[in-house]
Design a protein around this motif. Structure first.
Motif, PDB file in Angstrom:
ATOM      1  N   VAL B  77       7.297   9.529 -11.274  1.00  0.00           N
ATOM      2  CA  VAL B  77       8.364   8.930 -10.459  1.00  0.00           C
ATOM      3  C   VAL B  77       8.241   7.408 -10.509  1.00  0.00           C
ATOM      4  O   VAL B  77       8.926   6.693  -9.817  1.00  0.00           O
ATOM      5  CB  VAL B  77       8.283   9.424  -8.997  1.00  0.00           C
ATOM      6  N   TRP B  78       7.293   6.951 -11.319  1.00  0.00           N
ATOM      7  CA  TRP B  78       7.012   5.522 -11.512  1.00  0.00           C
ATOM      8  C   TRP B  78       6.751   4.802 -10.193  1.00  0.00           C
ATOM      9  O   TRP B  78       5.829   5.186  -9.484  1.00  0.00           O
ATOM     10  CB  TRP B  78       8.121   4.869 -12.350  1.00  0.00           C
ATOM     11  N   LEU B  79       7.542   3.821  -9.765  1.00  0.00           N
ATOM     12  CA  LEU B  79       7.168   3.016  -8.590  1.00  0.00           C
ATOM     13  C   LEU B  79       7.700   3.580  -7.277  1.00  0.00           C
ATOM     14  O   LEU B  79       7.586   2.931  -6.237  1.00  0.00           O
ATOM     15  CB  LEU B  79       7.654   1.574  -8.786  1.00  0.00           C
ATOM     16  N   GLU B  80       8.244   4.799  -7.324  1.00  0.00           N
ATOM     17  CA  GLU B  80       8.857   5.382  -6.119  1.00  0.00           C
ATOM     18  C   GLU B  80       7.860   5.452  -4.950  1.00  0.00           C
ATOM     19  O   GLU B  80       8.189   5.120  -3.822  1.00  0.00           O
ATOM     20  CB  GLU B  80       9.384   6.790  -6.463  1.00  0.00           C
ATOM     21  N   ASN B  81       6.596   5.906  -5.251  1.00  0.00           N
ATOM     22  CA  ASN B  81       5.583   6.007  -4.193  1.00  0.00           C
ATOM     23  C   ASN B  81       5.338   4.649  -3.537  1.00  0.00           C
ATOM     24  O   ASN B  81       5.192   4.543  -2.324  1.00  0.00           O
ATOM     25  CB  ASN B  81       4.266   6.541  -4.756  1.00  0.00           C
ATOM     26  N   TYR B  82       5.262   3.584  -4.380  1.00  0.00           N
ATOM     27  CA  TYR B  82       5.009   2.235  -3.853  1.00  0.00           C
ATOM     28  C   TYR B  82       6.179   1.770  -2.990  1.00  0.00           C
ATOM     29  O   TYR B  82       5.996   1.140  -1.956  1.00  0.00           O
ATOM     30  CB  TYR B  82       4.769   1.242  -5.004  1.00  0.00           C
ATOM     31  N   ARG B  83       7.404   2.097  -3.448  1.00  0.00           N
ATOM     32  CA  ARG B  83       8.599   1.684  -2.708  1.00  0.00           C
ATOM     33  C   ARG B  83       8.585   2.349  -1.331  1.00  0.00           C
ATOM     34  O   ARG B  83       8.789   1.687  -0.321  1.00  0.00           O
ATOM     35  CB  ARG B  83       9.859   2.089  -3.487  1.00  0.00           C
ATOM     36  N   ARG B  84       8.269   3.645  -1.319  1.00  0.00           N
ATOM     37  CA  ARG B  84       8.228   4.376  -0.040  1.00  0.00           C
ATOM     38  C   ARG B  84       7.130   3.838   0.872  1.00  0.00           C
ATOM     39  O   ARG B  84       7.316   3.645   2.064  1.00  0.00           O
ATOM     40  CB  ARG B  84       7.977   5.868  -0.299  1.00  0.00           C
ATOM     41  N   LEU B  85       5.953   3.594   0.248  1.00  0.00           N
ATOM     42  CA  LEU B  85       4.797   3.125   1.028  1.00  0.00           C
ATOM     43  C   LEU B  85       5.093   1.774   1.675  1.00  0.00           C
ATOM     44  O   LEU B  85       4.943   1.590   2.887  1.00  0.00           O
ATOM     45  CB  LEU B  85       3.569   3.015   0.123  1.00  0.00           C
ATOM     46  N   LEU B  86       5.536   0.832   0.836  1.00  0.00           N
ATOM     47  CA  LEU B  86       5.757  -0.524   1.342  1.00  0.00           C
ATOM     48  C   LEU B  86       6.967  -0.595   2.261  1.00  0.00           C
ATOM     49  O   LEU B  86       7.132  -1.549   3.010  1.00  0.00           O
ATOM     50  CB  LEU B  86       5.912  -1.507   0.169  1.00  0.00           C
ATOM     51  N   GLY B  87       7.829   0.415   2.199  1.00  0.00           N
ATOM     52  CA  GLY B  87       8.994   0.433   3.069  1.00  0.00           C
ATOM     53  C   GLY B  87       8.741   1.149   4.388  1.00  0.00           C
ATOM     54  O   GLY B  87       9.598   1.145   5.269  1.00  0.00           O
ATOM     55  N   SER B  88       7.554   1.736   4.556  1.00  0.00           N
ATOM     56  CA  SER B  88       7.320   2.532   5.771  1.00  0.00           C
ATOM     57  C   SER B  88       6.668   1.704   6.870  1.00  0.00           C
ATOM     58  O   SER B  88       5.838   0.835   6.598  1.00  0.00           O
ATOM     59  CB  SER B  88       6.439   3.738   5.441  1.00  0.00           C
ATOM     60  N   GLU B  89       7.062   2.004   8.089  1.00  0.00           N
ATOM     61  CA  GLU B  89       6.497   1.343   9.270  1.00  0.00           C
ATOM     62  C   GLU B  89       4.995   1.644   9.371  1.00  0.00           C
ATOM     63  O   GLU B  89       4.184   0.795   9.724  1.00  0.00           O
ATOM     64  CB  GLU B  89       7.247   1.849  10.510  1.00  0.00           C
ATOM     65  N   ARG B  90       4.641   2.892   8.998  1.00  0.00           N
ATOM     66  CA  ARG B  90       3.257   3.356   9.129  1.00  0.00           C
ATOM     67  C   ARG B  90       2.291   2.475   8.335  1.00  0.00           C
ATOM     68  O   ARG B  90       1.200   2.138   8.795  1.00  0.00           O
ATOM     69  CB  ARG B  90       3.174   4.798   8.609  1.00  0.00           C
TER      70      ARG B  90
END
Lengths: 378, 322
Positions: B77-90
């Protein structure tokens, strides 16, 4: 500048049965501007004495006075002393200039500019002005020792304390620095206590020597006094290189006799009882090589150590070996049978048990009283 | 490869016909092999490659996939995990907690460790009794696994009369303190337990550093008129500079990666009040089964650690020590 006095100084380490007395009832005084060398083998208490004077070690008993004031209770910086250490003890993270300046910064209210001025003039005196911006790591042993000296000088103390300052230097540098320290001490005219285990340093530098052994003072006196008129066997053997020869003898009538050895009793030893044993001390340099069977003893030359101008020859006489300083090469060879003799004024006589000198000569060579004696004896 | 080539050429030169000739040839081979740096570096290189470089590479690869523990299929999924991680409040919440925990740990562990080391060093230099006992007691905190320390602290901080600390406070007339259930107090509890454990490490490092300071420097400083504080400031601290640097870096790395103690003590709670990055990574992997997401968190944590370490190298001028 000040007079330094130690009265019945005693220092013990540890408590109860484990305690060790490092210095016992030491009384000494160092006059204003004098250079006193405390000399003795390792563990004789000389460094402990110095640390007590510095205030780095507390005193168990006795009083230390500097300029007449007791200083026992004063902290090191309140004693108006400066100290030079064996391993230089320069602060490794500071430049030479900062090392010199540190004491002034801690103890005086001088401004940075005034301190800088003092640093520069001291550095010039010691010829280290080019090294001021360098850290100790990049300095040679001699340069480090100069900075360490500078650190002591800059505070203009009443008393200098030097703890074996030259023992980390190589032989040639040591002799140069020896002369320099002596010159510096004379120029600054500061009361100095200098600790060393090297008797050559003691002889060459001191105004007076204090010889210590096992925490007790053996003799205090001018270097030549200690050399020619030692008070006991320890001082006689410790001062002088090579060490004094010792021969066990018994007095028989007017002669000192041992196996293969016979020598007329000098006049000043006349009072010694016949039949008693003594230790005779003769310095290697005082012994002359003579025809066999003509001197005090005859023996065979063993090892010869050539030193250039002179040689040290070891001559076996019965079960003793005498070291003799002879003229350069060719005087004696290994295997030669030679006689040995020495002038009566060069003979030291010690009690066999206590080691105390029992018939000391009255003066040094060249003294009027000594010249008279010599003519009488010879 | 280079080694092998040399061996062949050496063999060609020597005449192995006689017995001593063979021995000489073998000796030459051995000498030529062991005199090469590669021979000595090889074991370490192999170890690092297998156990460190490869896992790092694998984690990085995983972070680009949607790998999960509940399905054997994975796709990039390439950078999808990073996008989700850096976009999360958690993520920002755990970053904040990790930062707070790390800063507090560094300050406390360096302060307490240095204090203890100075006390022990003072005792040893003065020949007092007790330094060995103190060292053993403090060090015992270091050898106990973090998870056990977490449990011990959890028992001590129980929010009933059974909890050692609350029981003691109760006897003194205080009410029950919610050490682990109040969001703010829980952070303090976690920091305290972490510092209690980590101080042992910095103490032993500082103590080793202090032992290296020559006694003569202190004596010289005394003669120069430096009092105890000035001696600390001008002799001890500069001499400890390289140790402070190493301890700071290591404590930072340990704190940023803290997991076991917090896992046992609060498991990140209450809410996410004490959830550090490493704990959120664990939860992504083993609670949500999102290995790709966990791997991305691990990579970000590695980056954070590298950046902080690089900053230290810039801040501390230790070129002389190195």
């Amino acid at each position: 500048m000040a007079r330094l006095e130690l009265n019945d100084l005693r220092k013990t380490f540890g408590r109860g049965e484990d305690s060790v007395e490092a210095v016992s009832d030491l009384s000494l005084s160092v006059s204003d501007g004098e250079l006193l060398v405390l000399v003795g083998p390792s563990g004789c208490g000389k460094s402990t004495t110095l640390n007590c004077i510095a205030g780095l070690d507390s005193v168990t008993d006795g009083t230390i006075r500097i300029g007449g004031d007791p200083v026992n209770e004063r902290r090191p910086e309140e004693r108006d002393i400066a100290m030079v250490f064996q391993n230089y003890a320069l602060y490794p993270h500071m430049t030479a200039a900062e090392n010199l300046e540190f004491g002034l910064k801690m103890t005086t209210g001088l401004t940075a500019a005034e301190r800088r001025e003092r640093v520069e003039s001291t550095a010039e005196l010691l010829d280290i002005d080019r090294l001021l911006d360098q850290k100790p790591k990049s300095l040679s042993g001699g340069q480090k020792q100069r900075v360490a000296l500078g650190r002591a000088i800059i505070r203009d103390p009443s008393v200098f304390l030097m703890d074996e300052p030259l023992s980390n230097l190589d032989a040639s540098l040591r002799s140069t620095m020896r002369t320099e320290i002596q010159q510096l001490q004379e120029d600054l005219d500061v009361t100095t206590v200098y600790v060393t285990h090297d008797q050559t340093e003691a002889m060459t530098m001191a105004d007076r020597i204090a010889v210590m052994r096992g925490g007790t003072l053996q003799q205090v006196g001018e270097p030549l006094e200690c050399y020619y008129r030692p008070q006991n066997r320890f001082v006689a053997e410790f001062i002088g290189e090579p060490a004094m020869n010792m021969v066990q003898v018994t007095r028989r009538g007017d002669r000192f006799v041992a196996d293969g050895f016979e020598y007329p009793v000098p006049k000043r030893a006349d009072h010694l009882s016949s039949g008693n044993s003594f230790t005779l001390g003769i310095r290697p340099g005082a012994i002359d090589v003579v025809e066999p069977q003509t001197g005090a003893a005859t023996g065979t030359v063993g090892v010869v150590e050539p030193l250039g101008e002179t040689s040290h020859a070891h001559v076996d006489i019965a079960d003793t070996t005498l070291t003799i300083t002879t003229d350069g090469p060719g005087t004696v060879e290994r295997g030669d049978v030679v006689g040995v003799d020495f002038p009566p004024q060069r003979v030291h006589v010690f009690d066999v048990d206590t080691g105390v000198a029992v018939a000391r000569r009255d003066g040094l060579p060249g003294d009027p009283v000594e010249s008279n004696l010599n003519t009488q004896v010879d | 490869m280079t080694v092998m080539l040399t061996m062949t050429s050496d063999a060609a030169i020597d005449d192995p016909s006689s017995g001593s000739g063979i021995r000489r040839t073998v000796g030459t081979y051995v000498d030529s092999v062991v005199s090469r740096p590669l021979f000595w570096l090889l074991p370490a290189l192999l170890f690092i490659t297998v156990f460190q470089l490869y896992p790092v590479f694998e984690v990085f690869r995983m972070s680009l996939t949607d790998m999960s523990l509940i399905t054997s299929e994975e796709s990039y999924v390439w950078l999808e995990n990073y996008r989700r991680l850096l976009g999360s409040e958690r993520f920002y919440s755990t970053l904040r907690v990790t930062g707070l925990y790390s800063i507090a740990s560094i300050i406390l562990q360096i302060g307490l460790g240095l204090g203890l080391a100075l006390a022990i060093d003072y005792g040893v230099r003065r020949g007092l009794r007790g330094p060995l006992f103190t060292r053993v007691v403090v060090l015992s905190a270091w050898i106990v696994p973090g998870i056990i320390i977490g449990l011990v602290w959890k028992i001590m901080l129980l929010e009933t009369n059974v909890g050692v600390v609350n029981n003691a406070l109760g006897r003194l007339g205080f009410g029950i303190v919610p050490f682990l259930s109040d969001a703010q107090i829980a952070v303090v509890s976690v920091i305290t337990a972490g510092a209690w454990r980590g101080t042992a490490f910095s103490m032993i490092m500082f103590y080793a550093g202090l032992k290296r300071v020559p006694d003569e420097l202190y004596r010289a400083a005394k003669i120069d008129g430096a009092g105890p504080l000035a001696r600390f400031r001008y002799v001890t601290l500069p001499q400890l500079k390289s140790v402070v640097f190493v301890v700071t870096i290591l404590v930072t790395i340990y704190s940023l990666n803290s997991f076991d103690l917090i896992f046992a003590l609060t498991n990140g709670g209450p809410g996410r009040a004490t959830e550090v990055i490493a704990l959120s990574m664990y939860k992504s992997a083993f609670n949500s089964y999102e290995m790709g997401m966990a791997a991305a968190t691990a990579v970000v944590l590695l980056m954070v650690t590298l950046v902080v370490t690089a900053v230290y190298f810039r801040l501390f001028d230790i070129s002389e020590e190195i």
